[in-house]
Design a protein around this motif. Structure first.
Motif, PDB file in Angstrom:
ATOM      1  N   ARG A   1      41.247  41.330  36.469  1.00 35.53           N
ATOM      2  CA  ARG A   1      40.526  41.317  37.746  1.00 35.53           C
ATOM      3  C   ARG A   1      39.674  40.061  37.894  1.00 35.53           C
ATOM      4  O   ARG A   1      39.171  39.778  38.988  1.00 35.53           O
ATOM      5  CB  ARG A   1      39.616  42.542  37.854  1.00 35.53           C
ATOM      6  CG  ARG A   1      40.304  43.880  37.618  1.00 35.53           C
ATOM      7  CD  ARG A   1      39.251  44.951  37.359  1.00 35.53           C
ATOM      8  NE  ARG A   1      38.418  44.602  36.188  1.00 35.53           N
ATOM      9  CZ  ARG A   1      37.293  45.230  35.870  1.00 35.53           C
ATOM     10  NH1 ARG A   1      36.860  46.232  36.616  1.00 35.53           N
ATOM     11  NH2 ARG A   1      36.596  44.861  34.805  1.00 35.53           N
ATOM     12  N   ASN A   2      39.457  39.344  36.796  1.00 35.39           N
ATOM     13  CA  ASN A   2      38.559  38.185  36.769  1.00 35.39           C
ATOM     14  C   ASN A   2      37.174  38.548  37.297  1.00 35.39           C
ATOM     15  O   ASN A   2      36.570  37.802  38.073  1.00 35.39           O
ATOM     16  CB  ASN A   2      39.160  37.025  37.586  1.00 35.39           C
ATOM     17  CG  ASN A   2      40.379  36.428  36.930  1.00 35.39           C
ATOM     18  OD1 ASN A   2      40.373  36.148  35.731  1.00 35.39           O
ATOM     19  ND2 ASN A   2      41.439  36.246  37.693  1.00 35.39           N
TER      20      ASN A   2
ATOM     21  N   ASN B   1      35.586  33.749  33.227  1.00 42.00           N
ATOM     22  CA  ASN B   1      36.325  34.272  34.371  1.00 42.00           C
ATOM     23  C   ASN B   1      35.667  35.507  34.972  1.00 42.00           C
ATOM     24  O   ASN B   1      36.331  36.331  35.607  1.00 42.00           O
ATOM     25  CB  ASN B   1      37.770  34.586  33.972  1.00 42.00           C
ATOM     26  CG  ASN B   1      37.870  35.590  32.847  1.00 42.00           C
ATOM     27  OD1 ASN B   1      37.000  35.626  31.964  1.00 42.00           O
ATOM     28  ND2 ASN B   1      38.912  36.411  32.840  1.00 42.00           N
TER      29      ASN B   1
ATOM     30  N   SER C   1      33.510  31.061  37.028  1.00 37.41           N
ATOM     31  CA  SER C   1      33.953  31.638  38.288  1.00 37.41           C
ATOM     32  C   SER C   1      32.836  31.554  39.318  1.00 37.41           C
ATOM     33  O   SER C   1      31.666  31.820  39.018  1.00 37.41           O
ATOM     34  CB  SER C   1      34.352  33.100  38.077  1.00 37.41           C
ATOM     35  OG  SER C   1      34.438  33.790  39.310  1.00 37.41           O
TER      36      SER C   1
ATOM     37  N   ASP D   1      40.294  33.180  40.413  1.00 36.29           N
ATOM     38  CA  ASP D   1      41.666  33.102  39.904  1.00 36.29           C
ATOM     39  C   ASP D   1      42.056  31.712  39.427  1.00 36.29           C
ATOM     40  O   ASP D   1      43.167  31.495  38.940  1.00 36.29           O
ATOM     41  CB  ASP D   1      42.657  33.591  40.966  1.00 36.29           C
ATOM     42  CG  ASP D   1      42.639  32.736  42.227  1.00 36.29           C
ATOM     43  OD1 ASP D   1      41.732  31.885  42.369  1.00 36.29           O
ATOM     44  OD2 ASP D   1      43.537  32.917  43.073  1.00 36.29           O
ATOM     45  N   ARG D   2      41.122  30.751  39.548  1.00 35.06           N
ATOM     46  CA  ARG D   2      41.400  29.388  39.091  1.00 35.06           C
ATOM     47  C   ARG D   2      40.710  29.055  37.780  1.00 35.06           C
ATOM     48  O   ARG D   2      40.937  27.989  37.211  1.00 35.06           O
ATOM     49  CB  ARG D   2      40.947  28.382  40.170  1.00 35.06           C
ATOM     50  CG  ARG D   2      41.907  28.248  41.329  1.00 35.06           C
ATOM     51  CD  ARG D   2      43.185  27.548  40.899  1.00 35.06           C
ATOM     52  NE  ARG D   2      42.924  26.201  40.389  1.00 35.06           N
ATOM     53  CZ  ARG D   2      43.707  25.557  39.529  1.00 35.06           C
ATOM     54  NH1 ARG D   2      44.803  26.140  39.055  1.00 35.06           N
ATOM     55  NH2 ARG D   2      43.401  24.330  39.117  1.00 35.06           N
TER      56      ARG D   2
END
Length: 324
Positions: free
Chosen positions: A80-81, A145, A165, A226-227
């Protein structure tokens, strides 16, 4: 010292509980220059435990001595980060009677010789992980993340760089739990942010967005959730492909353990280290690659090619009672 036995594949290596490995690319059947090391307690949001301490220390030591590995991405296995590490598993800490949490039961009223002996024996688990990252001969890119609180952020401070994140919350919350900071953060945090900002973070115990000015300089980049891991892998791959691991490790030690009392002492240290590395095989390769306009192929090994005066610092109060 005998070298540890390195697995052919880290992706299938399951000897270390509560963490996991991934190759880059993931389809590779054998170890790759970039390895992803993940906290892996999905049901507990990767909360920090004594078991995790032992596994992480073993993993970083293992990767450090593996000549196939050039860089490490340290992250959390949260699809899910949302969470990297929320800090210590307080449920386990309050009831644990083993390892580094021994005699740390919350509100314990025990006193006398027994508690004195336990205090003398205790070694902070977060610091053991921080020291493993610090002494790792391979560059470590921490990929946060998700949320990183308490030891979830302090243990990443010795990494070469951190990617966070944009949705992550970061907190040095110790004052709000009635405890002190750990994981060697009193050494690393003020060196990264300066003593003033470090003291502000520790005094307030507040939680911040990763992009907040109070903590933003902890991170090389703040990117979309997501990066985080893909960007960390890109940077780790660039480091693995284009830099000398011996040079990077040497310069990290020069920054943290250099002779910084005066410019003259720095001058003497830098001169000696530069002399040795300039005569080394990675220097020859780096210069030739530049002149020939091609990518370098650095192959120096820390144990054989490090500066002749390493370690150049004097060890402090050596701990003979427990392995650090």
């Amino acid at each position: 010292m005998a070298q540890p036995q390195h697995p052919e594949s880290y992706a299938t290596y399951t000897a270390l509980p509560e963490i996991s490995f991934q190759h880059v690319p993931a389809t590779s059947p054998t170890a790759t220059p970039v390895i992803i090391l993940r906290l892996d307690r999905p049901k507990a949001n990767n909360a920090f435990t004594d078991t995790m301490v032992v596994s992480l220390v073993s993993a970083f030591d293992l990767l450090s001595s593996d000549a196939r590995v050039k860089a490490i991405v340290f992250t959390g296995a949260d699809p899910r980060n949302r969470v990297f590490c929320p800090g210590m598993d307080l449920d386990q800490a309050s009831s644990s009677a083993t390892s580094s949490s021994a005699a740390l039961s919350l509100g314990s009223g025990t006193s006398g010789d027994e508690i004195a002996a336990a205090r003398d024996k205790h070694r902070d688990g977060g610091a053991q992980v921080s020291l493993a990252i610090y002494r790792c001969a391979k560059p470590v890119v921490a990929a946060l993340n998700g949320h990183a609180v308490g030891v979830g952020i302090t243990m990443t401070l010795p990494a070469n760089l951190r990617i966070a994140s944009a949705a992550a919350k970061v907190g040095f919350v110790f004052a709000r739990r009635g405890i002190s900071t750990e994981a060697c953060s009193t050494y690393f945090l003020p060196r990264i942010l300066g003593a003033g900002r470090a003291l502000t973070l520790l005094t307030t115990g507040a939680v911040y967005s990763a992009s907040d000015p109070a903590v933003r300089d902890l991170f090389a980049e703040v990117v979309a959730p997501d990066r985080v891991v893909p960007r960390a892998v890109e940077l780790a791959q660039e480091i693995a492909d284009k830099t000398s691991g011996v040079a990077v490790r040497t310069m990290k030690d020069m920054l943290y353990k250099g002779a910084s009392a005066t410019p003259e002492e720095a001058f003497l240290l830098e001169s000696r280290v530069f002399f040795d590395l300039f005569r080394g095989r990675d220097s020859a390769e780096g210069v030739n690659a530049f002149l020939e306009k091609r990518a370098p192929k650095f192959d120096a090994v820390w144990e054989k090619d490090r500066p002749s005066n390493w370690p150049w610092w004097k060890e402090g109060d050596r701990d003979n009672k427990a392995k650090i």
